[in-house]
Write an enzyme that holds these catalytic residues in place. Structure first.
Site, PDB file in Angstrom:
ATOM      1  CG  HIS A 268      -1.385   0.907   1.217  1.00  0.00           C
ATOM      2  ND1 HIS A 268      -2.300   1.549  -0.119  1.00  0.00           N
ATOM      3  CD2 HIS A 268      -3.227   0.688   2.545  1.00  0.00           C
ATOM      4  CE1 HIS A 268      -3.308   2.430   0.678  1.00  0.00           C
ATOM      5  NE2 HIS A 268      -4.028   1.936   1.953  1.00  0.00           N
ATOM      6  CG  HIS A 309      -3.859   0.249  -8.192  1.00  0.00           C
ATOM      7  ND1 HIS A 309      -5.332   0.096  -7.547  1.00  0.00           N
ATOM      8  CD2 HIS A 309      -3.577   0.740  -7.330  1.00  0.00           C
ATOM      9  CE1 HIS A 309      -5.124   1.139  -7.513  1.00  0.00           C
ATOM     10  NE2 HIS A 309      -4.348   1.833  -6.673  1.00  0.00           N
ATOM     11  CG  ASP A 367       2.470   4.376  -3.681  1.00  0.00           C
ATOM     12  OD1 ASP A 367       2.798   6.240  -3.878  1.00  0.00           O
ATOM     13  OD2 ASP A 367       1.882   3.358  -3.371  1.00  0.00           O
TER      14      ASP A 367
HETATM   15  N1  CMC Z   1       5.208  -7.020 -10.615  1.00  0.00           N
HETATM   16  C1  CMC Z   1       5.378  -7.999 -10.725  1.00  0.00           C
HETATM   17  N2  CMC Z   1       4.422  -9.458 -10.938  1.00  0.00           N
HETATM   18  C2  CMC Z   1       3.101  -8.904 -10.103  1.00  0.00           C
HETATM   19  C3  CMC Z   1       3.426  -7.436  -9.932  1.00  0.00           C
HETATM   20  C4  CMC Z   1       4.304  -6.713  -9.824  1.00  0.00           C
HETATM   21  N3  CMC Z   1       4.117  -5.182  -8.810  1.00  0.00           N
HETATM   22  N4  CMC Z   1       2.396  -6.776  -9.315  1.00  0.00           N
HETATM   23  C5  CMC Z   1       0.843  -8.329  -9.750  1.00  0.00           C
HETATM   24  N5  CMC Z   1       1.617  -8.733 -10.435  1.00  0.00           N
HETATM   25  C6  CMC Z   1       1.229 -10.355 -10.917  1.00  0.00           C
HETATM   26  C7  CMC Z   1       0.949 -10.582  -9.815  1.00  0.00           C
HETATM   27  O1  CMC Z   1       1.894 -12.018  -9.289  1.00  0.00           O
HETATM   28  C8  CMC Z   1       0.256 -12.125  -9.818  1.00  0.00           C
HETATM   29  O2  CMC Z   1       0.519 -12.718 -11.086  1.00  0.00           O
HETATM   30  P1  CMC Z   1      -0.276 -14.309 -11.504  1.00  0.00           P
HETATM   31  O3  CMC Z   1      -1.832 -14.395 -11.476  1.00  0.00           O
HETATM   32  O4  CMC Z   1       0.388 -14.836 -12.211  1.00  0.00           O
HETATM   33  O5  CMC Z   1      -0.766 -15.428  -9.867  1.00  0.00           O
HETATM   34  C9  CMC Z   1      -0.410 -10.327 -10.866  1.00  0.00           C
HETATM   35  O6  CMC Z   1      -0.039 -10.047 -11.068  1.00  0.00           O
HETATM   36  C10 CMC Z   1      -1.960 -10.547  -9.698  1.00  0.00           C
HETATM   37  O7  CMC Z   1      -1.621  -9.585  -8.468  1.00  0.00           O
HETATM   38  P2  CMC Z   1      -2.187  -9.957  -7.515  1.00  0.00           P
HETATM   39  O8  CMC Z   1      -0.908  -9.348  -5.525  1.00  0.00           O
HETATM   40  O9  CMC Z   1      -3.072 -10.572  -7.787  1.00  0.00           O
HETATM   41  O10 CMC Z   1      -3.222  -8.623  -7.590  1.00  0.00           O
HETATM   42  P3  CMC Z   1      -3.418  -7.598  -6.416  1.00  0.00           P
HETATM   43  O11 CMC Z   1      -4.361  -6.635  -6.884  1.00  0.00           O
HETATM   44  O12 CMC Z   1      -4.123  -8.563  -4.867  1.00  0.00           O
HETATM   45  O13 CMC Z   1      -2.584  -6.410  -5.666  1.00  0.00           O
HETATM   46  C11 CMC Z   1      -0.880  -4.521  -5.473  1.00  0.00           C
HETATM   47  C12 CMC Z   1      -2.087  -5.174  -6.158  1.00  0.00           C
HETATM   48  C13 CMC Z   1      -1.103  -3.367  -5.792  1.00  0.00           C
HETATM   49  C14 CMC Z   1      -0.111  -5.438  -4.656  1.00  0.00           C
HETATM   50  C15 CMC Z   1       1.026  -5.902  -6.079  1.00  0.00           C
HETATM   51  O14 CMC Z   1       0.648  -5.346  -7.955  1.00  0.00           O
HETATM   52  C16 CMC Z   1       1.545  -5.279  -5.925  1.00  0.00           C
HETATM   53  O15 CMC Z   1       2.072  -5.706  -5.602  1.00  0.00           O
HETATM   54  N6  CMC Z   1       2.489  -4.777  -6.835  1.00  0.00           N
HETATM   55  C17 CMC Z   1       3.866  -3.706  -5.987  1.00  0.00           C
HETATM   56  C18 CMC Z   1       3.014  -2.859  -4.892  1.00  0.00           C
HETATM   57  C19 CMC Z   1       2.977  -1.137  -4.990  1.00  0.00           C
HETATM   58  O16 CMC Z   1       3.107  -0.706  -6.195  1.00  0.00           O
HETATM   59  N7  CMC Z   1       1.948  -0.821  -4.347  1.00  0.00           N
HETATM   60  C20 CMC Z   1       1.533   0.833  -4.421  1.00  0.00           C
HETATM   61  C21 CMC Z   1      -0.181   0.263  -4.902  1.00  0.00           C
HETATM   62  S1  CMC Z   1      -0.283   2.000  -5.005  1.00  0.00           S
HETATM   63  C22 CMC Z   1      -0.132   2.631  -3.914  1.00  0.00           C
HETATM   64  C23 CMC Z   1      -2.094   2.471  -2.932  1.00  0.00           C
HETATM   65  O17 CMC Z   1      -2.773   3.566  -3.598  1.00  0.00           O
HETATM   66  O18 CMC Z   1      -1.690   2.214  -2.531  1.00  0.00           O
END
Ligand code: CMC
Length: 427
Positions: A268, A309, A367
């Site tokens: 987050h 995201h 971010d």
């Molecule tokens: N790098 C590599 N792979 C990723 C990433 C990433 N940054 N983000 C998602 N994926 C992949 C993940 O491995 C999954 O792959 P698979 O379907 O093959 O298992 C797929 O994309 C979907 O990911 P998810 O974790 O199920 O998606 P989510 O909606 O639960 O997570 C997130 C969203 C923001 C937590 C995630 O994209 C992440 O960890 N990003 C990096 C951290 C980040 O930049 N966070 C800031 C968010 S914006 C600020 C805010 O509003 O808080």
């Protein structure tokens, strides 16, 4: 009660009842199915991570993640970033409409008059270690505000809620700057109410009692924009934490402390700090490919910080504005060849073209760029998430206030139990 649709959802349980569930229509976005009566049929819904769950009704912020749209009270974030200010956006989020000139002046002067913190709170800081993370300090001191401002704790009283809102918006930059000053052993700076919100924050961060501090207007504008771009983002983890905490009747300062704690995590608000950490770890453009390969490897937990995201499956509209602001700040400061910035730009290009990121719709998020601006301004990395918290405070308050302005139940999710069945204690 939200508007009911003519349509109904019908749930048929094999060898069980057929249950008709009402559907409600919003003004924008998905309709929702009201599953509240499932419990009387002996079922719960199961939705870990609340991927398909609308936990509340709200009229503050709307996001269309597929189109990359973000509206505050109907106004697109790009237009607010161009024409409005952080404090005007605060007014909009809290009261629902843009202020008139007189309302704006009154709102601003009320915020400015609440910027000081109780003098005894200054001694509270001395209990922390010098190397404490500023987010650890912020969680503690914001929660501690409830011990200092007893006259704004009655959550069912609209006036108390309003005073608490002013106090929190006004004091967050002061507390944020104090967390930093404490960590470097410099004296705390009292706020200057002749400066605007962002200017005053920069003054308290970078000024000292021995020298005159001139605020750079380009940097102050960028700071204001960073606060504004973080102001609200509907029911994210920290806002949901604030609502859930508030649903028990907890006081506003405790609720915002809960929001700060939820924000801290790297998935987050902690991502802006993690982005810089990642860029430093990559270290050189020649290493980018191996980090991208790691991010794509299912067996490696590494993720590209600042990408992806939960809601946006398109460019984060805040990231677009943030990118423009980054260019303005770097030009103003004459930074043309920063190694970390070069890595960031290269990484962005690769990720936008790589089939893994394209197919999974993993775009740079807010971010990714905010860290670059904050670093250029001279804000230490450990303070990045604090900056997010300062901006987001108004969103947390607006949601907490919206919840208290209508009827609500204490938040109490249920579970799918998969533990032991009942068993006897061994004799
Ligand atoms: N790098 C590599 N792979 C990723 C990433 C990433 N940054 N983000 C998602 N994926 C992949 C993940 O491995 C999954 O792959 P698979 O379907 O093959 O298992 C797929 O994309 C979907 O990911 P998810 O974790 O199920 O998606 P989510 O909606 O639960 O997570 C997130 C969203 C923001 C937590 C995630 O994209 C992440 O960890 N990003 C990096 C951290 C980040 O930049 N966070 C800031 C968010 S914006 C600020 C805010 O509003 O808080």
């Amino acid at each position: 009660m939200p508007a009911k649709s003519d349509k109904k959802a019908v749930l048929t349980i094999e060898d069980g009842p057929t249950i008709e569930l009402p559907i409600y229509e919003g003004t924008l976005g998905q309709d929702v199915i009201d599953v509240g009566q499932l419990t009387s049929n002996n079922f719960f819904t199961f939705d870990p991570g609340f991927v398909s769950t609308a936990a509340c009704e709200s009229s503050i912020t709307f996001i269309d993640g597929d189109k990359g749209v973000l509206l505050h009270r109907g106004y697109p974030i790009e237009q607010l970033a161009e024409h409005s200010t952080y404090l005007e956006t605060c007014y909009l989020l809290i009261y629902g409409e843009l202020p008139s000139k007189a309302q704006k002046e009154k709102f601003e002067s009320t915020v400015y008059r609440h910027t000081m913190v109780h003098e005894q709170l200054r001694t509270f800081f001395q209990g922390f270690r010098r190397d404490a993370h500023p987010m650890a300090i912020l969680c503690g001191v914001v929660g501690a505000l409830s011990a200092f401002y007893h006259d704004s704790l009655e959550v069912s009283d609209e006036e108390h809620r309003e005073i608490a809102a002013f106090r929190l918006i006004a004091k967050m930059p002061t507390l944020a700057a104090m967390s930093y000053k404490f960590s470097i052993g410099q004296p705390f700076m009292y706020p200057r109410n002749d400066l605007n919100y962002a200017e005053n924050f920069l003054y308290m961060m970078f000024g000292n009692p021995c020298e005159k501090y001139e605020v750079n207007p380009v940097i102050a504008k960028a700071m204001d924009r960073i606060f504004m771009l973080h102001a609200d983002h509907e029911q994210n983890a920290s806002t949901s934490a604030v609502r859930l905490t508030g649903s028990s009747g907890a006081n506003p300062f405790a609720c915002i402390a809960a929001g700060i704690a939820a924000l801290w995590g790297p998935s987050h608000g902690g991502a802006n700090e993690a982005v810089l950490g990642m860029l430093e770890e990559i270290g050189d453009e020649s290493h980018i490919d191996s980090f991208v390969a790691r991010a794509k490897d299912k067996n490696d937990p590494f993720r590209l910080m600042g990408f992806g995201h939960r809601v946006y499956k398109n460019f984060d509209p805040r990231a677009k504005v943030m990118k423009e602001t980054a260019d303005e700040v770097l030009a103003e400061l004459g930074i043309t060849n920063d190694p970390l910035l070069n890595i960031a730009k290269r990484l962005e290009t690769i990720a936008l073209e790589d089939p893994y990121f394209v197919e999974k719709k993993l775009y740079p998020n807010v971010d990714f760029y905010s860290g670059i601006i904050l670093k250029a301004i001279g804000i230490p990395t450990s303070m990045f998430t604090v900056m997010f918290a300062v901006g987001r405070t108004v969103g947390w308050i607006a949601h907490w206030n919206e919840m208290h302005s209508a009827s609500f139940k204490i938040g109490r999710p249920r579970q799918l139990y998969t533990g032991h069945t009942a068993r006897d204690y061994p004799e």
